[in-house]
Design an enzyme around this catalytic site. Structure first.
Site, PDB file in Angstrom:
ATOM      1  N   HIS A 169       0.835  -1.220   0.000  1.00  0.00           N
ATOM      2  CA  HIS A 169       0.000   0.000   0.000  1.00  0.00           C
ATOM      3  C   HIS A 169       0.864   1.262   0.000  1.00  0.00           C
ATOM      4  O   HIS A 169       0.420   2.323   0.421  1.00  0.00           O
ATOM      5  CB  HIS A 169      -0.955   0.026   1.199  1.00  0.00           C
ATOM      6  CG  HIS A 169      -1.751  -1.221   1.382  1.00  0.00           C
ATOM      7  ND1 HIS A 169      -2.907  -1.470   0.681  1.00  0.00           N
ATOM      8  CD2 HIS A 169      -1.544  -2.316   2.169  1.00  0.00           C
ATOM      9  CE1 HIS A 169      -3.398  -2.656   1.043  1.00  0.00           C
ATOM     10  NE2 HIS A 169      -2.576  -3.195   1.930  1.00  0.00           N
ATOM     11  N   SER A 290      16.337  20.350 -16.366  1.00  0.00           N
ATOM     12  CA  SER A 290      15.189  21.240 -16.560  1.00  0.00           C
ATOM     13  C   SER A 290      15.616  22.466 -17.345  1.00  0.00           C
ATOM     14  O   SER A 290      16.732  22.960 -17.190  1.00  0.00           O
ATOM     15  CB  SER A 290      14.628  21.666 -15.202  1.00  0.00           C
ATOM     16  OG  SER A 290      13.746  22.767 -15.341  1.00  0.00           O
ATOM     17  N   LYS A 296      17.841  20.662 -11.201  1.00  0.00           N
ATOM     18  CA  LYS A 296      17.081  19.432 -11.422  1.00  0.00           C
ATOM     19  C   LYS A 296      17.905  18.351 -12.127  1.00  0.00           C
ATOM     20  O   LYS A 296      18.692  18.616 -13.021  1.00  0.00           O
ATOM     21  CB  LYS A 296      15.830  19.716 -12.268  1.00  0.00           C
ATOM     22  CG  LYS A 296      14.763  20.526 -11.587  1.00  0.00           C
ATOM     23  CD  LYS A 296      14.161  19.799 -10.401  1.00  0.00           C
ATOM     24  CE  LYS A 296      13.380  18.558 -10.784  1.00  0.00           C
ATOM     25  NZ  LYS A 296      12.196  18.848 -11.605  1.00  0.00           N
TER      26      LYS A 296
END
Length: 472
Positions: A169, A290, A296
């Site tokens: 989960h 990016s 990034k």
């Protein structure tokens, strides 16, 4: 590989090979709408192979002379050489790969070429070509699956003993060895390869000689052509042979399952590469940046692996809906099966290659992973096992450990940091030996069932895969 360009306006209009009963030529709009050579020329190798086998069979059965057979075989070899060198002009007014090849053969050798279509229709011809193409495509995909399995097993070998949080989960569940998780992917890929191989067995039957739908009254030998093309046998029913595409649907379904498996790898690794997890570090060689944010470093290849699964599943849906409600036998609708087939195979092939390359260019952040293991009480189930070994029913053990977890949460500590006095306040069954079960390292050591994440079990799994993949 160059195959030449498609052309129609540059070539003078010619009478269709099927045009005997027609008084008018097709309009440009209909011709453009109906052509498929712009994409089905991918089948040229299979089409030429089928024609060679058919010509040899016709000669053996006395339906053409050996001289005509030899002229046809020589002409086909010349056409293949032209296609391979990029010197063959594909004409859209000749509709498809079959008519392009036959018309070009007629231009090249004359009358003998007109005998090639004896006891053959484009209906069984295209079904034969597609089966041959799928067969080769499956062989190539299986090789790419094996390459990815090897990369994942090697990644597992490089990370011996590394414990990571296991999730259910997407919540912390139990500690597992990273090797165990990586081998789970390998197992899934093995079933993927098995599905492709099973599909190949059903693909490998020959439609050739079924003609339009009813077979032929001419004395052909379908077993001879089936053997020449490497098929197991001819398909028993000529209507079925030309009309069904269940083999293609099965292939695309197998590809879709591969895409889902790879998408799950992609999802997990994208999460693990995030700052929030920080478990996985892709090298610069398999990352992108990016256009606006200088800091990034994105695991874009695995995001695209995840995204392209939608495309592959869409290809399957296209052909399923295409075939729904079609009457027997052949219908022109089936022309539309080629592009989703080609797209599915090409996409799965590239996704397998990129996932393999990504696997070969990642490392795992042991420090970050180790620091994360204290959260989530990953050893709770192992504590329950301890109580079971003390003779307490599992449901009662579950309740006792749940209470211990609540105490640990209230004190903001791990289960292993609770004192024996605190544990005995919950249930007097606890003894000093409980601490041999607590902590992720101890917990992992306790796993011993077949297929589990225990070190000895994982070692056996690794040995199996190393031997199977010839890594030893």
């Amino acid at each position: 590989m160059a195959m030449g360009s498609a052309s129609s306006s540059s070539a003078a209009a010619e009478v269709k090979l099927w045009g005997g009963r027609f008084q008018q030529r097709t309009t440009n709009a209909v011709e453009s709408f109906s052509e498929s050579v712009s994409y089905d020329k991918k089948l040229y190798k299979e089409d030429l192979a089928g024609s060679c086998a058919h010509a040899v069979m016709l000669a053996k059965q006395g339906l053409m002379s050996e001289e005509d057979r030899d002229a046809i075989l020589k002409g086909i070899a010349e056409i293949e050489a032209r296609i391979e060198s990029g010197n063959f002009t594909w004409r859209s007014d000749r509709e498809d790969v079959h008519m392009n090849v036959e018309a070009a053969l007629t231009d090249l050798i004359g009358e003998p070429a007109k005998k090639l279509h004896t006891a053959r229709s484009r209906n069984d011809q295209v079904a034969t070509d597609v089966r041959l193409w799928c067969r080769n495509a499956i062989d190539n995909l299986v090789k790419k699956i094996i390459a990815l399995q090897i990369a994942l097993v090697q990644l597992a070998l490089d990370n011996e003993g590394l414990v990571v949080p296991g999730y259910t989960h997407l919540q912390r569940a139990q500690p597992i060895l990273l090797q165990h998780l990586l081998l789970a992917y390998v197992e899934q890929l093995e079933r993927d390869a098995g599905r492709l191989k099973d599909c190949r067995c059903r693909i490998n039957f020959s439609p050739l000689g079924s003609c339009a739908l009813a077979g032929t009254g001419l004395p052909i030998d379908r077993f001879m052509t089936a053997e020449a093309l490497g098929f197991t046998a001819p398909l028993r029913n000529s209507v079925d042979a030309v009309s069904d595409r269940d083999f293609l649907i099965e292939f695309l379904a197998a590809n879709s399952i591969i895409a889902v498996h790879l998408s799950r790898i992609g999802e997990e690794w994208v999460l693990w590469a995030s700052e929030e997890f920080g478990f996985l570090i892709p090298s610069d060689a398999v990352s992108t940046g990016s256009s606006i944010m200088p800091q990034k470093k994105n695991p874009d290849p695995m995001e695209l692996v995840r995204g392209k699964s939608a495309r592959v599943i869409g290809d399957l849906m296209t052909v399923l809906v295409l075939c729904k409600g079609l009457p027997q036998a052949y219908n022109r609708d089936l022309q539309e099966d080629k592009e989703p087939l080609f797209d599915s195979v090409e996409t799965i092939g590239t996704v397998l290659e990129v996932t393999t390359e990504f696997s070969q260019n990642v490392t795992f952040n042991r420090k970050r992973i180790s620091a994360s293991l204290s959260a989530g009480h990953l050893d709770a189930t192992t504590m329950a096992d301890y109580l079971v070994n003390k003779g307490i029913p599992f449901r009662t053990s579950h309740d006792i450990v749940g209470k211990a977890v609540a105490v640990a949460i209230s004190k903001d500590v791990e289960l292993s940091k609770l004192t024996l006095e605190e544990l005995r306040s919950i249930n007097p069954v606890f003894e000093d030996d409980v601490y041999e079960y607590l902590g992720v390292e101890n917990a992992v050591k306790r796993f011993q069932s077949y297929g589990s994440t225990g070190a000895s079990c994982v070692k056996e799994q690794l040995q199996y895969w190393c031997e199977k993949l010839k890594l030893v």
